[in-house]
Scaffold this motif. Structure first.
Motif, PDB file in Angstrom:
ATOM      1  N   ASN A 130      -6.387  18.324  -0.567  1.00 34.93           N
ATOM      2  CA  ASN A 130      -7.725  18.284  -1.142  1.00 34.93           C
ATOM      3  C   ASN A 130      -8.040  16.889  -1.654  1.00 34.93           C
ATOM      4  OD1 ASN A 130      -8.342  20.982  -0.701  1.00 34.93           O
ATOM      5  ND2 ASN A 130      -7.174  21.603  -2.525  1.00 34.93           N
ATOM      6  N   CYS A 131      -7.012  16.130  -1.992  1.00 35.48           N
ATOM      7  CA  CYS A 131      -7.191  14.736  -2.369  1.00 35.48           C
ATOM      8  C   CYS A 131      -5.912  13.988  -2.060  1.00 35.48           C
ATOM      9  CB  CYS A 131      -7.562  14.580  -3.843  1.00 35.48           C
ATOM     10  SG  CYS A 131      -6.207  14.988  -4.958  1.00 35.48           S
ATOM     11  N   ILE A 132      -6.054  12.666  -1.932  1.00 38.42           N
ATOM     12  CA  ILE A 132      -4.892  11.819  -1.742  1.00 38.42           C
ATOM     13  C   ILE A 132      -4.935  10.716  -2.797  1.00 38.42           C
ATOM     14  CG2 ILE A 132      -4.755  12.287   0.730  1.00 38.42           C
ATOM     15  CD1 ILE A 132      -5.952   9.570   1.229  1.00 38.42           C
ATOM     16  N   VAL A 133      -3.791  10.111  -3.063  1.00 43.11           N
ATOM     17  CA  VAL A 133      -3.705   9.042  -4.039  1.00 43.11           C
ATOM     18  C   VAL A 133      -3.296   7.770  -3.305  1.00 43.11           C
ATOM     19  CG1 VAL A 133      -2.587   8.199  -6.133  1.00 43.11           C
ATOM     20  CG2 VAL A 133      -3.030  10.648  -5.846  1.00 43.11           C
ATOM     21  N   ILE A 134      -4.103   6.716  -3.515  1.00 42.17           N
ATOM     22  CA  ILE A 134      -3.811   5.421  -2.918  1.00 42.17           C
ATOM     23  C   ILE A 134      -3.336   4.478  -4.014  1.00 42.17           C
ATOM     24  CG2 ILE A 134      -4.726   3.452  -1.652  1.00 42.17           C
ATOM     25  CD1 ILE A 134      -4.685   5.908   0.018  1.00 42.17           C
ATOM     26  N   ASN A 135      -2.227   3.817  -3.782  1.00 41.49           N
ATOM     27  CA  ASN A 135      -1.734   2.797  -4.702  1.00 41.49           C
ATOM     28  C   ASN A 135      -1.686   1.458  -3.969  1.00 41.49           C
ATOM     29  OD1 ASN A 135       0.946   1.147  -5.480  1.00 41.49           O
ATOM     30  ND2 ASN A 135      -0.019   2.000  -7.324  1.00 41.49           N
ATOM     31  N   PHE A 136      -2.251   0.446  -4.614  1.00 48.57           N
ATOM     32  CA  PHE A 136      -2.210  -0.902  -4.047  1.00 48.57           C
ATOM     33  C   PHE A 136      -1.674  -1.851  -5.096  1.00 48.57           C
ATOM     34  CE2 PHE A 136      -4.120  -5.103  -3.635  1.00 48.57           C
ATOM     35  CZ  PHE A 136      -3.731  -5.444  -2.349  1.00 48.57           C
ATOM     36  N   SER A 137      -0.789  -2.732  -4.693  1.00 49.11           N
ATOM     37  CA  SER A 137      -0.290  -3.750  -5.618  1.00 49.11           C
ATOM     38  C   SER A 137      -0.227  -5.092  -4.906  1.00 49.11           C
ATOM     39  CB  SER A 137       1.090  -3.374  -6.168  1.00 49.11           C
ATOM     40  OG  SER A 137       2.040  -3.325  -5.123  1.00 49.11           O
ATOM     41  N   MET A 138      -0.476  -6.141  -5.668  1.00 48.44           N
ATOM     42  CA  MET A 138      -0.426  -7.514  -5.145  1.00 48.44           C
ATOM     43  C   MET A 138       0.482  -8.328  -6.053  1.00 48.44           C
ATOM     44  SD  MET A 138      -3.502 -10.296  -4.689  1.00 48.44           S
ATOM     45  CE  MET A 138      -4.334  -9.372  -3.419  1.00 48.44           C
ATOM     46  N   THR A 139       1.320  -9.161  -5.423  1.00 48.30           N
ATOM     47  CA  THR A 139       2.289  -9.939  -6.176  1.00 48.30           C
ATOM     48  C   THR A 139       2.227 -11.397  -5.746  1.00 48.30           C
ATOM     49  OG1 THR A 139       3.780  -8.046  -6.331  1.00 48.30           O
ATOM     50  CG2 THR A 139       4.731 -10.229  -6.738  1.00 48.30           C
ATOM     51  N   ASN A 140       2.121 -12.303  -6.707  1.00 47.36           N
ATOM     52  CA  ASN A 140       2.342 -13.719  -6.421  1.00 47.36           C
ATOM     53  C   ASN A 140       3.442 -14.218  -7.360  1.00 47.36           C
ATOM     54  OD1 ASN A 140       1.246 -14.466  -8.928  1.00 47.36           O
ATOM     55  ND2 ASN A 140      -0.755 -14.968  -8.071  1.00 47.36           N
ATOM     56  N   LYS A 141       3.698 -15.495  -7.346  1.00 41.54           N
ATOM     57  CA  LYS A 141       4.850 -16.004  -8.092  1.00 41.54           C
ATOM     58  C   LYS A 141       4.679 -15.919  -9.605  1.00 41.54           C
ATOM     59  CE  LYS A 141       3.235 -20.772  -7.478  1.00 41.54           C
ATOM     60  NZ  LYS A 141       3.603 -22.104  -6.910  1.00 41.54           N
ATOM     61  N   TYR A 142       3.486 -15.525 -10.078  1.00 41.88           N
ATOM     62  CA  TYR A 142       3.276 -15.415 -11.526  1.00 41.88           C
ATOM     63  C   TYR A 142       3.094 -13.980 -12.003  1.00 41.88           C
ATOM     64  CZ  TYR A 142       2.744 -20.430 -11.156  1.00 41.88           C
ATOM     65  OH  TYR A 142       2.979 -21.747 -10.894  1.00 41.88           O
ATOM     66  N   TRP A 190       0.855  -1.185   0.000  1.00 44.92           N
ATOM     67  CA  TRP A 190       0.000   0.000   0.000  1.00 44.92           C
ATOM     68  C   TRP A 190       0.898   1.245   0.000  1.00 44.92           C
ATOM     69  CZ3 TRP A 190      -5.248  -0.065  -0.313  1.00 44.92           C
ATOM     70  CH2 TRP A 190      -5.908  -1.253   0.006  1.00 44.92           C
ATOM     71  N   LYS A 191       0.532   2.234  -0.807  1.00 44.63           N
ATOM     72  CA  LYS A 191       1.235   3.521  -0.807  1.00 44.63           C
ATOM     73  C   LYS A 191       0.199   4.635  -0.846  1.00 44.63           C
ATOM     74  CE  LYS A 191       5.354   1.805  -3.204  1.00 44.63           C
ATOM     75  NZ  LYS A 191       6.200   1.950  -4.415  1.00 44.63           N
ATOM     76  N   VAL A 192       0.523   5.756  -0.177  1.00 46.97           N
ATOM     77  CA  VAL A 192      -0.364   6.912  -0.181  1.00 46.97           C
ATOM     78  C   VAL A 192       0.468   8.162  -0.422  1.00 46.97           C
ATOM     79  CG1 VAL A 192      -0.219   7.174   2.314  1.00 46.97           C
ATOM     80  CG2 VAL A 192      -2.135   8.188   1.096  1.00 46.97           C
ATOM     81  N   SER A 193      -0.059   9.073  -1.233  1.00 49.76           N
ATOM     82  CA  SER A 193       0.631  10.344  -1.466  1.00 49.76           C
ATOM     83  C   SER A 193      -0.366  11.479  -1.358  1.00 49.76           C
ATOM     84  CB  SER A 193       1.295  10.339  -2.848  1.00 49.76           C
ATOM     85  OG  SER A 193       0.327  10.157  -3.865  1.00 49.76           O
ATOM     86  N   GLY A 194       0.141  12.624  -0.930  1.00 51.11           N
ATOM     87  CA  GLY A 194      -0.691  13.797  -0.707  1.00 51.11           C
ATOM     88  C   GLY A 194      -0.040  14.643   0.367  1.00 51.11           C
ATOM     89  N   VAL A 195      -0.427  15.902   0.458  1.00 49.21           N
ATOM     90  CA  VAL A 195       0.172  16.796   1.442  1.00 49.21           C
ATOM     91  C   VAL A 195      -0.230  16.364   2.839  1.00 49.21           C
ATOM     92  CG1 VAL A 195       0.373  19.182   2.248  1.00 49.21           C
ATOM     93  CG2 VAL A 195       0.182  18.698  -0.207  1.00 49.21           C
ATOM     94  N   ASP A 196       0.750  16.006   3.648  1.00 53.24           N
ATOM     95  CA  ASP A 196       0.515  15.560   5.025  1.00 53.24           C
ATOM     96  C   ASP A 196      -0.445  14.383   5.077  1.00 53.24           C
ATOM     97  OD1 ASP A 196       1.275  15.685   7.576  1.00 53.24           O
ATOM     98  OD2 ASP A 196       0.078  17.420   8.138  1.00 53.24           O
TER      99      ASP A 196
END
Length: 553
Positions: A444-456, A419-425
């Motif tokens: 005023n908004c934030i950006v959420i990034n989610f990634s999932m990894t398996n062996k493929y 999980w990653k989040v970006s935005g002021v404070d």
């Protein structure tokens, strides 16, 4: 003569030239219950008897007769219950009623008795054909073909019956309670011989083969000279469902809990007449309890994430009785190879996605079904993110949508997430494999990034979330801005210039401390907060600033 007239108030007696005696017995005054909007009332002879739904009042009938006036050596030759409807015009009069045997001793009009009258009526005590009342002029006699045996078994005692309407919600039969119109008609001859040989009395009857989950009934019928029955059965295999006893009939109803190749059910019947003590019986019956299917499906795999075009073997673990029919069905992303109708089957995975399978086992007329969706094929699934509203100054939560479309918990355990989040404070307060709690102070908004990894492979998603509630005032662009992820030790000096109030939040966005009278000086170490990381918000009367503080004393 006066004595005979008094006796006819209870029953009339006639003696025929052939030595046969006929009596007409009236029931006791309590004749059942009516229920209107859960208000219960007794039915009595004086008011007539409602069977079914009459103007919203539902009636159920209970008739108890005293057979103590019948000689102990009587032989019943005829018995029937005569019913006569009340005259008059009635809407929805008619329908079928059925006569059933009941325990005696009912007296009260309450919920328990109301339910018991109907429950007993559904319990297998049905002892006659249904009788239809087409109109108010239809006089009926119930039970001529089967009542004599029941009356014979209760000579000298009481006997009770129920009459219930087959369609009590929509129709009714309204009976007169007049003793000249409504009675139990009995004919008998007397016998000047010794009590009859018990014959079949004491013989245990019931099924010898059954299945787990069945409800089975065992019964013993005793001659009138027998007075006691004692049952014995294995309580680890059987659970008592209920016992239905009449004067000379004992029924044991058991629920089958456990399979066994052989067990014993026994009953002991004893005589109260010394002439027949040699006929006391201790009957035993060996019975077999067969199992029913009790199983799960398991894939035979190393890990629950597999590649495309691989083969998977599924097997049934648990109880599958001999003779059961097994049918495997691929629900998604599986192609059949071999093993149908057996407990082990082989499939191939043709493409990316959830491998889902079902098996049906048919046994003794019932179907038992299990499904399995533990295996995932290929790279993680595509997904979207959703959130609750992000309030300014506190935490909002994000979760993964659409995992339910296929990615099993077991496959998820073999995958890593980020999980990653970006935005002021803005920063992550807490996270799991499927949810994330993020904290937003000024953006005023934030950006959420989610990634999932398996062996493929890896699958990711970025989503923008506006700050939807609260009042957010952006800090002075020229002033300091605390970036997400920075932590400052509470041991370092804090600028206390003109601070008027302080609020402290934990990383879940919960307010844990507030001071509205700081007067320019505040030290977080002076609070009773435990060591940890907090968000401290300071207000100087015009502007609010916040930063992440690590408290460590």
């Amino acid at each position: 003569m006066k004595k005979l007239l008094l006796l006819t108030l209870l029953f009339a007696i006639y003696i025929t030239g052939s030595g046969q005696t006929t009596i007409k017995l009236s029931p006791k005054d309590f004749c059942g219950i009516t229920n209107k909007s859960n208000v219960f009332a007794k039915q009595t002879l004086a008011n007539g008897i409602i069977i079914g739904n009459y103007n919203g009042s539902i009636g159920r009938a209970y008739f108890e007769f005293d057979l103590s006036g019948i000689p102990s050596n009587a032989k019943i030759t005829y018995a029937g219950i005569r019913l006569q409807p009340k005259a008059g015009q009635y809407t929805n009069f008619g329908g079928k009623v059925r006569l059933e045997r009941a325990p005696d001793g009912m007296t009260d009009a309450n919920t328990t008795t109301w339910n018991l009258i109907k429950t007993v009526g559904n319990s297998g005590d049905y002892i006659g054909t249904e009788v239809e009342f087409p109109n108010t002029a239809s006089i009926k006699t119930l039970g001529e073909s089967f009542l004599p045996a029941h009356i014979q078994s209760r000579i000298g005692k009481k006997i009770a019956f129920l009459i219930n309407h087959k369609n009590e919600q929509n129709q009714f039969v309204y009976l007169t309670g007049n003793k000249l119109d409504f009675y139990l008609d009995i004919s008998y001859t007397t016998q000047s011989i010794l009590p009859p040989n018990p014959g079949e009395s004491g013989t245990l009857k019931g099924p010898k083969t059954m299945y787990v989950g069945d409800i089975v009934t065992y019964s013993v019928i005793a001659d009138k000279d027998f007075d006691k029955t004692v049952w014995s059965y294995n309580t680890t295999i059987f659970e008592l469902d209920r016992r239905i006893q009449y004067q000379f009939e004992d029924n044991l109803q058991l629920k089958v809990k456990k399979a066994t190749s052989a067990t014993i059910i026994s009953v002991k019947v004893t005589s109260k007449d010394p002439n027949y003590s040699s006929m006391n019986k201790n009957e035993e019956m060996e019975v077999v309890v067969k199992p029913i299917p009790d199983f799960t499906i398991k894939p035979v795999v190393t890990g629950f994430i597999v590649s495309n075009n691989s083969e998977i073997t599924y097997k049934i673990e648990g109880i599958v009785p001999e003779g059961a029919k097994i049918t495997w069905t691929a629900i998604s992303n599986l192609t059949y190879i071999s093993g149908q109708s057996t407990t082990t089957v082989k499939f191939k995975t043709p493409s990316y996605g959830c491998a889902k399978i079902k098996v049906d086992i048919e046994y003794v007329g019932k179907k038992y079904t299990q499904e399995n969706a533990d295996v995932w094929v290929g790279a993680p699934p595509k997904f979207t993110l959703s959130s609750w509203p992000f309030p300014c100054g506190s935490a909002g939560a994000i979760k993964i949508n659409d995992l339910a479309l296929g990615y099993s918990e077991k496959a998820l355990a073999e995958s890593s997430v980020s999980w990653k989040v970006s935005g002021v404070d803005a920063f992550i307060a807490s996270q799991s494999k499927t949810t994330c709690s993020a904290f937003c102070r000024w953006s005023n908004c934030i950006v959420i990034n989610f990634s999932m990894t398996n062996k493929y492979g890896t699958t990711s998603a970025d989503t923008y979330y506006p700050v939807t509630t609260g009042t957010c005032k952006q800090p002075d662009p020229g002033g300091p801005i605390t970036q997400p992820g920075r932590e400052r030790s509470a041991l370092a000096p804090i600028d206390q210039t003109e601070i008027k109030s302080v609020k402290i939040y934990n990383l879940s966005g919960v307010l844990v401390y507030s001071d509205n009278a700081v007067n320019g000086s505040f030290d977080i170490k002076s609070t009773i907060l435990t060591d940890g990381v907090y968000i401290i918000e300071k207000f100087d009367g015009e502007n609010r600033t916040s930063e992440k503080i690590m408290l460590k004393r």
